[in-house]
Design a protein around this motif. Structure first.
Motif, mmCIF file in Angstrom:
data_model
loop_
_atom_site.group_PDB
_atom_site.id
_atom_site.type_symbol
_atom_site.label_atom_id
_atom_site.label_comp_id
_atom_site.label_asym_id
_atom_site.label_seq_id
_atom_site.Cartn_x
_atom_site.Cartn_y
_atom_site.Cartn_z
ATOM 1 N N LYS A 5 -5.693 -3.655 -7.778
ATOM 2 C CA LYS A 5 -6.287 -2.829 -8.833
ATOM 3 C C LYS A 5 -7.380 -1.933 -8.256
ATOM 4 O O LYS A 5 -7.487 -0.765 -8.627
ATOM 5 C CB LYS A 5 -6.874 -3.708 -9.944
ATOM 6 C CG LYS A 5 -5.861 -4.253 -10.907
ATOM 7 C CD LYS A 5 -6.590 -4.979 -12.024
ATOM 8 C CE LYS A 5 -5.660 -5.458 -13.094
ATOM 9 N NZ LYS A 5 -6.390 -6.133 -14.186
ATOM 10 N N CYS A 7 -7.606 -0.864 -5.199
ATOM 11 C CA CYS A 7 -6.953 0.168 -4.392
ATOM 12 C C CYS A 7 -6.382 1.279 -5.263
ATOM 13 O O CYS A 7 -6.448 2.460 -4.905
ATOM 14 C CB CYS A 7 -5.869 -0.434 -3.510
ATOM 15 S SG CYS A 7 -6.542 -1.361 -2.123
ATOM 16 N N LYS A 8 -5.820 0.924 -6.411
ATOM 17 C CA LYS A 8 -5.278 1.935 -7.313
ATOM 18 C C LYS A 8 -6.393 2.850 -7.814
ATOM 19 O O LYS A 8 -6.245 4.072 -7.821
ATOM 20 C CB LYS A 8 -4.561 1.281 -8.491
ATOM 21 C CG LYS A 8 -4.017 2.316 -9.462
ATOM 22 C CD LYS A 8 -3.046 1.751 -10.428
ATOM 23 C CE LYS A 8 -2.468 2.746 -11.391
ATOM 24 N NZ LYS A 8 -2.575 4.149 -11.108
ATOM 25 N N ILE A 9 -7.516 2.270 -8.201
ATOM 26 C CA ILE A 9 -8.656 3.065 -8.668
ATOM 27 C C ILE A 9 -9.143 3.994 -7.553
ATOM 28 O O ILE A 9 -9.386 5.182 -7.775
ATOM 29 C CB ILE A 9 -9.795 2.147 -9.164
ATOM 30 C CG1 ILE A 9 -9.368 1.441 -10.465
ATOM 31 C CG2 ILE A 9 -11.088 2.934 -9.372
ATOM 32 C CD1 ILE A 9 -10.275 0.308 -10.892
ATOM 33 N N ALA A 11 -7.485 5.048 -4.890
ATOM 34 C CA ALA A 11 -6.468 6.044 -4.579
ATOM 35 C C ALA A 11 -6.530 7.198 -5.577
ATOM 36 O O ALA A 11 -6.458 8.375 -5.196
ATOM 37 C CB ALA A 11 -5.087 5.397 -4.578
ATOM 38 N N ASP A 12 -6.686 6.864 -6.853
ATOM 39 C CA ASP A 12 -6.785 7.894 -7.881
ATOM 40 C C ASP A 12 -8.049 8.730 -7.706
ATOM 41 O O ASP A 12 -8.018 9.951 -7.811
ATOM 42 C CB ASP A 12 -6.786 7.268 -9.283
ATOM 43 C CG ASP A 12 -5.437 6.671 -9.672
ATOM 44 O OD1 ASP A 12 -4.425 6.985 -9.008
ATOM 45 O OD2 ASP A 12 -5.406 5.885 -10.634
ATOM 46 N N GLN A 13 -9.172 8.065 -7.448
ATOM 47 C CA GLN A 13 -10.454 8.758 -7.368
ATOM 48 C C GLN A 13 -10.584 9.612 -6.106
ATOM 49 O O GLN A 13 -11.151 10.699 -6.154
ATOM 50 C CB GLN A 13 -11.612 7.757 -7.438
ATOM 51 C CG GLN A 13 -12.974 8.443 -7.470
ATOM 52 C CD GLN A 13 -14.125 7.486 -7.711
ATOM 53 O OE1 GLN A 13 -13.956 6.384 -8.206
ATOM 54 N NE2 GLN A 13 -15.317 7.914 -7.356
ATOM 55 N N GLY A 15 -7.923 10.444 -3.930
ATOM 56 C CA GLY A 15 -6.724 11.152 -3.523
ATOM 57 C C GLY A 15 -6.131 10.662 -2.217
ATOM 58 O O GLY A 15 -5.676 11.455 -1.394
ATOM 59 N N GLU A 18 -2.537 4.417 -1.638
ATOM 60 C CA GLU A 18 -2.976 3.023 -1.804
ATOM 61 C C GLU A 18 -2.701 2.197 -0.546
ATOM 62 O O GLU A 18 -3.513 1.367 -0.166
ATOM 63 C CB GLU A 18 -2.270 2.365 -2.991
ATOM 64 C CG GLU A 18 -2.759 2.840 -4.328
ATOM 65 C CD GLU A 18 -2.034 2.165 -5.485
ATOM 66 O OE1 GLU A 18 -1.978 0.920 -5.495
ATOM 67 O OE2 GLU A 18 -1.535 2.893 -6.362
ATOM 68 N N SER A 44 -15.976 2.833 -13.115
ATOM 69 C CA SER A 44 -14.552 2.541 -13.281
ATOM 70 C C SER A 44 -14.263 1.057 -13.085
ATOM 71 O O SER A 44 -13.489 0.454 -13.828
ATOM 72 C CB SER A 44 -13.722 3.351 -12.276
ATOM 73 O OG SER A 44 -13.839 4.722 -12.514
ATOM 74 N N GLU A 48 -12.718 -1.456 -15.800
ATOM 75 C CA GLU A 48 -11.409 -2.049 -15.515
ATOM 76 C C GLU A 48 -11.453 -3.573 -15.526
ATOM 77 O O GLU A 48 -10.555 -4.236 -16.029
ATOM 78 C CB GLU A 48 -10.892 -1.552 -14.164
ATOM 79 C CG GLU A 48 -9.589 -2.180 -13.733
ATOM 80 C CD GLU A 48 -8.392 -1.789 -14.583
ATOM 81 O OE1 GLU A 48 -7.467 -2.618 -14.708
ATOM 82 O OE2 GLU A 48 -8.372 -0.667 -15.133
#
Length: 76
Positions: A5, A7-9, A11-13, A15, A18, A44, A48
């Motif tokens: 989770k 890593c997903k945050i 990766a999104d933040q 760019g 993951e 975040s 989360e």
């Protein structure tokens, strides 16, 4: 699951992919995070994982994904 989770945050933040992240990835050195990025990241994470507020001193002490994952794990 916490690591994935986080890593997903990240990766999104930031760019990034993951699968390029690991427990030793440093926010500033590896991801180029600045102070605003770190504040947004903590917000975040707090939302989360519903862990309450991470204070500024504690946030400043977290340098890597591993530090953050261990902190979240303490609240489980």
């Amino acid at each position: 699951m916490v690591f994935e989770k986080v890593c997903k945050i990240l990766a999104d933040q930031f760019g990034v992919a993951e699968n390029s992240l690991n427990m030793d990835t440093a926010f500033i050195e590896d991801l180029g995070a600045d102070s605003l990025d770190l504040v947004e990241l903590m917000m975040s994470i707090e939302e989360e994982f519903d862990i309450g507020e991470i204070d500024e001193a504690e946030a400043a002490s977290m340098k890597t994904i591993g530090d953050l994952v261990r902190r979240i794990g303490e609240d489980d």
